[in-house]
Design a protein around this motif. Structure first.
Motif, short mmCIF file in Angstrom:
data_model
loop_
_atom_site.label_atom_id
_atom_site.label_comp_id
_atom_site.label_asym_id
_atom_site.label_seq_id
_atom_site.Cartn_x
_atom_site.Cartn_y
_atom_site.Cartn_z
N ALA A 144 0.83 -1.21 0.00
CA ALA A 144 0.00 0.00 0.00
C ALA A 144 0.86 1.25 0.00
O ALA A 144 0.52 2.26 -0.63
N ASP A 145 2.00 1.21 0.68
CA ASP A 145 2.92 2.34 0.68
C ASP A 145 3.50 2.59 -0.70
O ASP A 145 3.61 3.73 -1.15
N LEU A 146 3.85 1.51 -1.41
CA LEU A 146 4.39 1.67 -2.77
C LEU A 146 3.32 2.24 -3.72
O LEU A 146 3.62 3.10 -4.57
N LEU A 147 2.09 1.78 -3.58
CA LEU A 147 1.01 2.32 -4.41
C LEU A 147 0.77 3.79 -4.11
O LEU A 147 0.48 4.59 -5.01
N MET A 148 0.88 4.16 -2.85
CA MET A 148 0.71 5.57 -2.48
C MET A 148 1.82 6.42 -3.10
O MET A 148 1.55 7.51 -3.64
N TYR B 92 -4.38 9.84 -5.30
CA TYR B 92 -3.36 9.91 -4.26
C TYR B 92 -3.99 9.91 -2.87
O TYR B 92 -3.52 9.21 -1.96
N GLU B 93 -5.06 10.67 -2.70
CA GLU B 93 -5.74 10.69 -1.41
C GLU B 93 -6.33 9.32 -1.08
O GLU B 93 -6.27 8.86 0.07
N SER C 298 -5.97 4.02 1.84
CA SER C 298 -5.76 2.57 1.79
C SER C 298 -4.53 2.17 2.61
O SER C 298 -4.53 1.14 3.30
N TRP C 299 -3.49 2.98 2.51
CA TRP C 299 -2.28 2.72 3.29
C TRP C 299 -2.57 2.81 4.79
O TRP C 299 -2.13 1.94 5.58
N GLN C 300 -3.33 3.83 5.19
CA GLN C 300 -3.67 3.99 6.60
C GLN C 300 -4.57 2.83 7.06
O GLN C 300 -4.41 2.33 8.19
N GLN C 301 -5.49 2.41 6.19
CA GLN C 301 -6.36 1.30 6.56
C GLN C 301 -5.56 0.01 6.75
O GLN C 301 -5.83 -0.77 7.67
N ALA C 302 -4.58 -0.21 5.87
CA ALA C 302 -3.74 -1.41 6.01
C ALA C 302 -2.98 -1.37 7.34
O ALA C 302 -2.88 -2.40 8.04
N LYS C 303 -2.46 -0.20 7.70
CA LYS C 303 -1.76 -0.09 8.99
C LYS C 303 -2.72 -0.30 10.16
O LYS C 303 -2.36 -0.95 11.15
N ASP C 304 -3.93 0.25 10.04
CA ASP C 304 -4.90 0.09 11.12
C ASP C 304 -5.30 -1.38 11.30
O ASP C 304 -5.48 -1.85 12.43
N ASN C 305 -5.45 -2.10 10.17
CA ASN C 305 -5.82 -3.52 10.26
C ASN C 305 -4.73 -4.32 10.96
O ASN C 305 -5.02 -5.17 11.82
N VAL C 306 -3.48 -4.06 10.60
CA VAL C 306 -2.37 -4.77 11.24
C VAL C 306 -2.30 -4.41 12.72
O VAL C 306 -2.12 -5.28 13.59
N THR C 307 -2.47 -3.14 13.02
CA THR C 307 -2.43 -2.69 14.42
C THR C 307 -3.53 -3.37 15.24
O THR C 307 -3.29 -3.84 16.36
N LEU C 308 -4.73 -3.43 14.67
CA LEU C 308 -5.85 -4.06 15.39
C LEU C 308 -5.60 -5.54 15.62
O LEU C 308 -5.84 -6.06 16.72
#
Length: 209
Positions: free
Chosen positions: A47-51, A125-126, A131-141
């Motif tokens: 997700a970071d690379l796509l961003m 881009y937004e 999507s990048w933030q959502q991926a991080k939130d999923n891993v964090t949860l």
């Protein structure tokens, strides 16, 4: 027989030495677990690379609206029999020539295509940032849930240990009472069964942990 004993002692000594040399397991805090998970998770990295790719597209779309500038330089030498590029006559001499070119262009209007492209890439881009933030939130949860499960299983293991000790003492007490005929025998058998169940729970607790 002596050789077998010697070999057994040596193997045992090597196992004890290897176990002693093993480093103690590192204890991670919840914050460290989250940081390690987010920084190494493949979904987050993708997700970071796509961003980053979406940000490059957005910047390129904005740069495309700027004027372009092109330049060229041409030098040449003709020796011997050649054609004079000015008079178009055959001559026998050395001719040097040079040409310089500089051009610039700007699109004044193309149906708002470039402006809309900038808006589109900005929205992409937004969206990629979300999507990048959502991926991080999923891993964090997921890490928080797993961390809480570990803590819960640690408590269950301690509770199982205490329960085994308690049921063991109760069995000892009822055995004394049963020997004196002060209780019904099946009460003792029921408690022994419960004690066996508690011991099984104690065996399973480390596996769950």
């Amino acid at each position: 027989m002596k050789k077998i004993c010697f070999v057994s002692v040596m193997v045992l000594a090597l196992l004890v030495s290897a176990k002693a040399q093993q480093p103690a397991p590192k204890v991670y805090s919840l914050k460290q677990c989250i940081e390690a998970g987010v920084s190494n998770n493949l979904d987050v990295l993708q997700a970071d690379l796509l961003m980053q790719s979406s940000r490059i597209d957005w910047n390129q779309a904005r740069l495309d609206m700027l004027p372009d500038l092109n330049g060229s330089i041409n030098h040449g030498i003709n020796k011997g029999r050649s054609v004079d590029p000015i008079t178009n006559d055959y001559i026998n001499q050395e001719i040097k020539f040079a040409g310089y070119n500089l051009s610039s262009g700007l699109i004044l209007f193309n149906g708002f295509y470039m402006q809309n492209t900038v808006k589109q890439t900005a929205l992409n881009y937004e969206a990629s940032k979300m999507s990048w933030q959502q991926a991080k939130d999923n891993v964090t949860l997921n890490i928080i849930i797993a961390y809480l499960q570990v803590l819960n299983n640690e408590d269950l293991r301690a509770q199982a240990q205490n329960q085994v000790l308690l049921s063991g003492k109760q069995v000892e007490r009822l055995e004394i009472l049963n020997n004196d005929g002060a209780i019904r025998p099946y009460d003792l058998y029921d408690l022994k069964g419960q004690s066996s169940t508690d011991q099984i729970s104690l065996v399973n607790a480390p596996n769950n942990l």
